[in-house]
Design a protein around this motif. Structure first.
Motif, mmCIF file in Angstrom:
data_model
loop_
_atom_site.group_PDB
_atom_site.id
_atom_site.type_symbol
_atom_site.label_atom_id
_atom_site.label_comp_id
_atom_site.label_asym_id
_atom_site.label_seq_id
_atom_site.Cartn_x
_atom_site.Cartn_y
_atom_site.Cartn_z
ATOM 1 N N ALA A 25 -3.316 -5.837 -8.551
ATOM 2 C CA ALA A 25 -2.905 -5.658 -7.163
ATOM 3 C C ALA A 25 -4.067 -5.635 -6.179
ATOM 4 C CB ALA A 25 -2.092 -4.379 -7.017
ATOM 5 N N ASP A 101 -0.898 -6.231 7.627
ATOM 6 C CA ASP A 101 -0.375 -7.455 7.010
ATOM 7 C C ASP A 101 -1.284 -7.923 5.877
ATOM 8 O OD1 ASP A 101 1.789 -7.454 8.698
ATOM 9 O OD2 ASP A 101 1.053 -9.091 9.981
ATOM 10 N N TRP A 102 -2.586 -7.713 6.032
ATOM 11 C CA TRP A 102 -3.547 -8.085 4.993
ATOM 12 C C TRP A 102 -3.437 -7.142 3.790
ATOM 13 C CZ3 TRP A 102 -8.167 -5.218 3.828
ATOM 14 C CH2 TRP A 102 -9.042 -5.861 2.944
ATOM 15 N N ASP A 104 -0.672 -5.205 3.094
ATOM 16 C CA ASP A 104 0.722 -5.108 2.660
ATOM 17 C C ASP A 104 1.053 -5.778 1.328
ATOM 18 O OD1 ASP A 104 3.320 -4.083 3.084
ATOM 19 O OD2 ASP A 104 3.977 -6.074 3.707
ATOM 20 N N PRO A 105 0.529 -6.962 1.009
ATOM 21 C CA PRO A 105 0.890 -7.556 -0.280
ATOM 22 C C PRO A 105 0.536 -6.679 -1.480
ATOM 23 C CG PRO A 105 -0.194 -9.175 1.105
ATOM 24 C CD PRO A 105 -0.291 -7.852 1.805
ATOM 25 N N ARG A 107 1.481 -3.789 -1.904
ATOM 26 C CA ARG A 107 2.638 -2.927 -2.117
ATOM 27 C C ARG A 107 2.245 -1.460 -2.145
ATOM 28 N NH1 ARG A 107 2.863 -7.540 -4.286
ATOM 29 N NH2 ARG A 107 4.632 -8.926 -4.175
ATOM 30 N N TYR A 151 -9.259 -14.570 2.620
ATOM 31 C CA TYR A 151 -9.008 -13.975 3.929
ATOM 32 C C TYR A 151 -10.315 -13.406 4.459
ATOM 33 C CZ TYR A 151 -4.136 -14.222 2.562
ATOM 34 O OH TYR A 151 -2.917 -14.658 2.159
#
Length: 173
Positions: A25, A101-102, A104-105, A107, A151
């Motif tokens: 993650a 947003d960066w 958030d993936p 989780r 990113y």
């Protein structure tokens, strides 16, 4: 404008240092934070951005080489193409949204990481008088090996009450 900024401190939050439920993650994410003290003279934001770009702490490729005082790169970009005009003045809400947003993936962010991000990043966004976001400079600005990051988010926080400008880079590799 010389000696307008003095490097005060740095912080580095490496997501690999935190325990995620899913070991994949963290996605090699990190946040690099550099604090520079403002001189007592009052300058406009564009002059402060120019002073930051001219500071040796800005000469960091964020790919393991660290600060290189004579280096030609800044993050994925050729340093010579980074000017105050490529920074967009954004709100606290927009800057927090970009970072969330960066993040958030990922989780479920471990509580320790969330606390460190709150203290080192989000509290500073809240305190800033102005926040500038380095907008995409286009393909011609990317240096010879500048695509190592999936990113690359750069924010400059100006906090005049604290007498500080903070360069905040959130990226992954």
């Amino acid at each position: 404008m010389e000696n307008t900024l003095t490097h005060e401190a740095s912080a580095f939050i490496n997501f690999r240092d935190y325990k995620f439920q899913d070991s994949r993650a963290h996605a090699s994410r990190w946040v690099d934070i550099k604090h520079l003290r403002l001189s007592p003279e009052s300058f406009g934001d564009r002059e402060l951005l120019a002073a930051l770009i001219g500071h040796e702490q800005f000469r960091d490729d964020y790919a393991g080489g660290g600060v290189q005082p004579e280096g030609p790169r800044h993050g994925p970009y050729w340093l010579r193409l980074v000017t105050p005009d490529v920074y967009e003045d954004i709100s606290r809400e927009k800057s927090a949204e970009i970072l969330r947003d960066w993040i958030d993936p990922l989780r479920e962010v471990p509580a320790e990481l969330e606390a460190d991000l709150q203290r080192e990043v989000f509290n500073r966004l809240t305190a800033a008088d102005h926040i500038y976001y380095l907008s995409g400079l286009g393909d011609e600005a990317i240096h010879d090996w500048g695509r190592v990051h999936e990113y690359f988010h750069e924010l400059v926080l100006i906090d005049r009450s604290a007498g500080r400008i903070t360069l905040l880079v959130a990226a992954d590799d």
